[in-house]
Structures are given as structure tokens and as C-alpha cells.
Design a protein around this motif. Structure first.
Motif, short mmCIF file in Angstrom:
data_model
loop_
_atom_site.label_atom_id
_atom_site.label_comp_id
_atom_site.label_asym_id
_atom_site.label_seq_id
_atom_site.Cartn_x
_atom_site.Cartn_y
_atom_site.Cartn_z
N PRO A 141 0.81 -1.23 0.00
CA PRO A 141 0.00 0.00 0.00
C PRO A 141 0.83 1.28 0.00
N ARG A 142 1.94 1.27 0.75
CA ARG A 142 2.83 2.43 0.83
C ARG A 142 4.25 1.93 1.07
N PRO A 143 5.02 1.65 0.02
CA PRO A 143 6.37 1.12 0.21
C PRO A 143 7.25 1.97 1.12
N ASP A 144 7.09 3.29 1.06
CA ASP A 144 7.90 4.16 1.90
C ASP A 144 7.59 3.96 3.38
N VAL A 145 6.32 3.74 3.68
CA VAL A 145 5.91 3.50 5.07
C VAL A 145 6.34 2.11 5.53
N ALA A 190 -5.38 -16.80 20.33
CA ALA A 190 -4.23 -16.02 20.78
C ALA A 190 -3.12 -15.94 19.74
N GLY A 191 -3.21 -16.75 18.69
CA GLY A 191 -2.20 -16.68 17.63
C GLY A 191 -2.26 -15.38 16.85
N VAL A 192 -3.40 -14.68 16.92
CA VAL A 192 -3.54 -13.34 16.34
C VAL A 192 -3.76 -12.37 17.49
N ASP A 193 -2.76 -11.54 17.79
CA ASP A 193 -2.90 -10.63 18.92
C ASP A 193 -3.32 -9.22 18.52
N ARG A 194 -3.21 -8.89 17.22
CA ARG A 194 -3.62 -7.57 16.73
C ARG A 194 -4.41 -7.74 15.44
N LEU A 195 -5.54 -7.04 15.38
CA LEU A 195 -6.42 -7.09 14.20
C LEU A 195 -6.77 -5.66 13.81
N ALA A 196 -6.72 -5.36 12.52
CA ALA A 196 -7.15 -4.05 12.02
C ALA A 196 -8.22 -4.26 10.96
N LEU A 197 -9.32 -3.53 11.09
CA LEU A 197 -10.41 -3.57 10.12
C LEU A 197 -10.51 -2.20 9.46
N VAL A 198 -10.30 -2.16 8.16
CA VAL A 198 -10.25 -0.89 7.44
C VAL A 198 -11.43 -0.81 6.47
N TRP A 233 -2.22 3.43 6.02
CA TRP A 233 -1.30 2.31 6.17
C TRP A 233 -0.34 2.52 7.34
N GLU A 234 0.15 3.73 7.52
CA GLU A 234 1.06 3.98 8.63
C GLU A 234 0.37 3.73 9.97
N ARG A 235 -0.86 4.19 10.10
CA ARG A 235 -1.61 3.97 11.34
C ARG A 235 -1.90 2.49 11.54
N VAL A 236 -2.24 1.79 10.46
CA VAL A 236 -2.50 0.35 10.54
C VAL A 236 -1.26 -0.39 11.05
N SER A 276 1.23 0.77 12.75
CA SER A 276 1.56 1.11 14.13
C SER A 276 0.75 0.27 15.11
N HIS A 277 -0.42 -0.21 14.65
CA HIS A 277 -1.25 -1.05 15.51
C HIS A 277 -0.90 -2.53 15.39
N VAL A 278 -0.83 -3.05 14.17
CA VAL A 278 -0.61 -4.49 14.00
C VAL A 278 0.84 -4.91 14.12
N ALA A 279 1.75 -3.95 14.00
CA ALA A 279 3.18 -4.24 14.15
C ALA A 279 3.81 -3.21 15.09
N PRO A 280 3.35 -3.16 16.33
CA PRO A 280 3.84 -2.14 17.26
C PRO A 280 5.32 -2.37 17.62
N GLY A 281 6.01 -1.27 17.85
CA GLY A 281 7.41 -1.38 18.28
C GLY A 281 8.37 -1.83 17.23
N THR A 282 8.01 -1.70 15.95
CA THR A 282 8.88 -2.19 14.88
C THR A 282 9.48 -1.06 14.04
N VAL A 283 9.36 0.18 14.49
CA VAL A 283 9.93 1.30 13.73
C VAL A 283 11.45 1.18 13.71
N ARG A 284 12.03 1.29 12.51
CA ARG A 284 13.48 1.17 12.40
C ARG A 284 14.17 2.45 12.85
#
Length: 206
Positions: free
Chosen positions: A38-42, A113-121, A193-196, A198-206
Motif C-alpha cells: 500500500p505504501r512502500p515508503d511507510v 491467541a495466535g492473532v494478537d492484533r487485528l485491524a479492520l479498514v 497504512w502507517e496507522r494500521v 503502528s497497531h498491528v506491528a507495534p514497536g517495529t519502527v526502524r
């Protein structure tokens, strides 16, 4: 980037982002751009592996198809097996966009519990009372922390749809997007996409 048929399924998939990342996110949507980033830069700013699974309208349709199961239910069961194989005993994030939202919800319910974060857009609410009752029953079993993103003026998935899902999930946050890049006011995944992530992959900012 990898591309090929998902194991035990006819669904094409593509991986992008960080190949060896600890965090994996599965992106489910239908349409011509299902396998695109959706956003390669993000995405590049996240230490996360994104697996986009290509779905068609037929894959997410509601009418009963086999032994009473709907196409969406059969699709979700197959994708849940694929996710279980790919997650390597680590919890993952799942993103459902538009009409593929029901499949994402079913996958989250299958894996618990195998899915800990879900985003519905921009997911529209069920359009029949029977369909609503069935989806509500599934939502009651979803334990993942869920982010619901809808466009304020989206013709199919505005505030009422967001509230409908939010009221039926154990852990949900609703965010309404006031402006979109689509002239018809539809919420496009690239817009959020950036907000999504940040929710489904928290703490992964390089």
C-alpha cells in the motif's frame, strides 16, 4: 519479495517488508491491487514482514457453497492454516480491508491467541439481520486487540459500521478518518497504512 501459491491453497500471496523480521502481518483484501504494498515508503520504516494474500469476490462471498459453509468461511479456514504455518509459534497481526473484513475476523477467531492484533479498514457492517447475527457470534470469540478505521463520509463503511463492530468486540478502538484521497470519500488503505502498521506491528519502527 516472494510470490507464489499459499501452501494448501490456491490463493496467491506476496511478501514484502523485512524478510527476517520477528513480526509478521497478514493483509487480506480483494481487488486488482491485493498483492501490492500500500505504501512502500511507510513499510520500509518498519521491521516487519507483510504477507499479502490475494482474494477475489468469489472467495469472500456469503452464499452457502459446500456442506453449508460459505465461501468466506472456507477461505478463512484455509488461510488460517496458512497463517498457522507461517507464524512460527509467534503471534501475528491481521488486516482486513473492505469486504475481506469478514475473512480477517474469521481468521482471528480460528487462531485465537495466535492473532494478537487485528485491524479492520473500511469494513461495512453485515447487510442482513441473519448475517449480522452470525458475524456477531464470531466477533464475540475474537480476543485480538482491534483497531477499526472508517472514513467519516464513506458511503459503505462510516461511523455506524464502525460502532457496530466496536460494540461487539472485546477489545476495540474506533478511529474515524475525516478526509480521504478518494473523490467518492471511500477510505483507501494507503491513506491509513502507517496507522494500521503502528497497531498491528507495534514497536517495529526502524
Amino acid at each position: 519479495m516472494t510470490k507464489g501459491p499459499a501452501p494448501s491453497a490456491s490463493y496467491e500471496h506476496r511478501s514484502f517488508g523485512a524478510p527476517g523480521a520477528q513480526r509478521t502481518v497478514f493483509l487480506l483484501r480483494a481487488g486488482i491491487s491485493t498483492l501490492s504494498d500500500p505504501r512502500p515508503d511507510v513499510t520500509a520504516r518498519r521491521d516487519a514482514r507483510i504477507v499479502a494474500v490475494g482474494l477475489t469476490i468469489d472467495d469472500i462471498d456469503d452464499p452457502a457453497a459446500y456442506r453449508g459453509a460459505t465461501a468466506a468461511e472456507m477461505t478463512a479456514a484455509t488461510i488460517a492454516r496458512f497463517v498457522a504455518e507461517e507464524r512460527h509459534d509467534r503471534p501475528v497481526g491481521v488486516v482486513g480491508v473492505g469486504d475481506a473484513g469478514e475473512v480477517a475476523i474469521l481468521v482471528a477467531a480460528h487462531l485465537g491467541a495466535g492473532v494478537d492484533r487485528l485491524a479492520l479498514v473500511a469494513v461495512p457492517r453485515p447487510d442482513t439481520e441473519l448475517g449480522g447475527a452470525e458475524v456477531a457470534e464470531v466477533l464475540a470469540g475474537v480476543t485480538a486487540a482491534t483497531l477499526i478505521l472508517n472514513g467519516r463520509d464513506d458511503p459503505d463503511a462510516a461511523a455506524p459500521a464502525a460502532r457496530w463492530f466496536g460494540d461487539r468486540l472485546a477489545s476495540a478502538r474506533v478511529e474515524m478518518i475525516p478526509e480521504t484521497s478518494d473523490p467518492q470519500s471511500r477510505l483507501i488503505l494507503a491513506d491509513v497504512w502507517e496507522r494500521v502498521l503502528s497497531h498491528v506491528a507495534p514497536g517495529t519502527v526502524r
